[in-house]
Design an enzyme around this catalytic site. Sequence first.
Site, PDB file in Angstrom:
ATOM      1  N   SER A  95       0.832  -1.207   0.000  1.00  0.00           N
ATOM      2  CA  SER A  95       0.000   0.000   0.000  1.00  0.00           C
ATOM      3  C   SER A  95       0.868   1.259   0.000  1.00  0.00           C
ATOM      4  O   SER A  95       1.684   1.457  -0.892  1.00  0.00           O
ATOM      5  CB  SER A  95      -0.946  -0.045   1.203  1.00  0.00           C
ATOM      6  OG  SER A  95      -1.928   0.945   1.137  1.00  0.00           O
ATOM      7  N   ASP A 223      -9.506  -5.028  -5.111  1.00  0.00           N
ATOM      8  CA  ASP A 223      -8.929  -4.128  -4.105  1.00  0.00           C
ATOM      9  C   ASP A 223      -9.766  -2.857  -4.005  1.00  0.00           C
ATOM     10  O   ASP A 223      -9.767  -2.034  -4.917  1.00  0.00           O
ATOM     11  CB  ASP A 223      -7.479  -3.798  -4.473  1.00  0.00           C
ATOM     12  CG  ASP A 223      -6.708  -3.143  -3.341  1.00  0.00           C
ATOM     13  OD1 ASP A 223      -7.313  -2.370  -2.571  1.00  0.00           O
ATOM     14  OD2 ASP A 223      -5.496  -3.394  -3.238  1.00  0.00           O
ATOM     15  N   HIS A 252      -7.315  -5.663  -0.632  1.00  0.00           N
ATOM     16  CA  HIS A 252      -6.116  -4.978  -0.159  1.00  0.00           C
ATOM     17  C   HIS A 252      -5.349  -5.835   0.852  1.00  0.00           C
ATOM     18  O   HIS A 252      -4.131  -5.745   0.948  1.00  0.00           O
ATOM     19  CB  HIS A 252      -6.517  -3.641   0.463  1.00  0.00           C
ATOM     20  CG  HIS A 252      -5.473  -2.588   0.372  1.00  0.00           C
ATOM     21  ND1 HIS A 252      -4.832  -2.253  -0.801  1.00  0.00           N
ATOM     22  CD2 HIS A 252      -4.935  -1.762   1.329  1.00  0.00           C
ATOM     23  CE1 HIS A 252      -3.959  -1.277  -0.576  1.00  0.00           C
ATOM     24  NE2 HIS A 252      -4.000  -0.982   0.708  1.00  0.00           N
TER      25      HIS A 252
END
Length: 272
Positions: A95, A223, A252
């Site tokens: 991320s 995601d 995610h």
Amino acid sequence: MFFTTPTDGTTLAYEDYGDGPVIVFVAGAMLNTDMWEYQIPFFVERGYRCIALDRRGHGRSDRPRGGYDIDTTADDLAALLEHLDLTEVTLVGHSTGGAEIARYLARHGESRVARVAFVAAILPFLKLTDDNPVGVPEAMLEEMLRRIRADRPKWLSRQSQLYFAEQFGNEVSPEMSDLTYRQCLSTSPWAILKIQEAVFHCDNREALRGITVPALIVHGDADFSAPIDITGRRTAELMPYADYREYPAAGHGLYVTHAERLNADLLEFLKA
């Protein structure tokens, strides 16, 4: 373990396990070193040294008033590598951690780095601009920040419900969802606001084009936090020589739901 950054004297925490070729794990925003519990033992048991950093405002690190821009957090990563005098490192970023790795390479070069892996990374550039027409309107950032300011636990709870893309058949226990929620809740509220703001405005397009070390890009097509059409697929377009792997129905939190596949892909990448 702890060290102090040379930029502003912030004390940062890190964990260091095993011996062998070095992997440095860079966590996503709001998460800390504990997020890598399904990766670190796997790689230590296979002969790797695994190091994970708590970003400022996260985990056991200090909560300073500033330094939550991506340039500074990338410099914090550089300070860790210099503190431990690490070379031939594999950087693995999830991320926002992926954005920090890209910025680290742009600011500090590749002399200490052997390869990089971007896992559900928020790259290359989220913000809608004239030259980034597929980006996200800034009004959406402002609405998110408003919700965080109004009721941060409620906002985090809603995010955690979508984080693992359970609606696509990914099995995650209520306890795992709660664990992730509590990790995020433990992060400095100020850091959450500032990091979300910083990564939204962070343009890493040129940084990605400049990467010459081998790269792996892993992204889930479900995601919610980093929609694949804006992030993973565009990152792959900017890095045509990277190894791009798309996980169907992964969200995610694929480092949990798809840990076995992710670990196998990382191991193959490390040995290639």
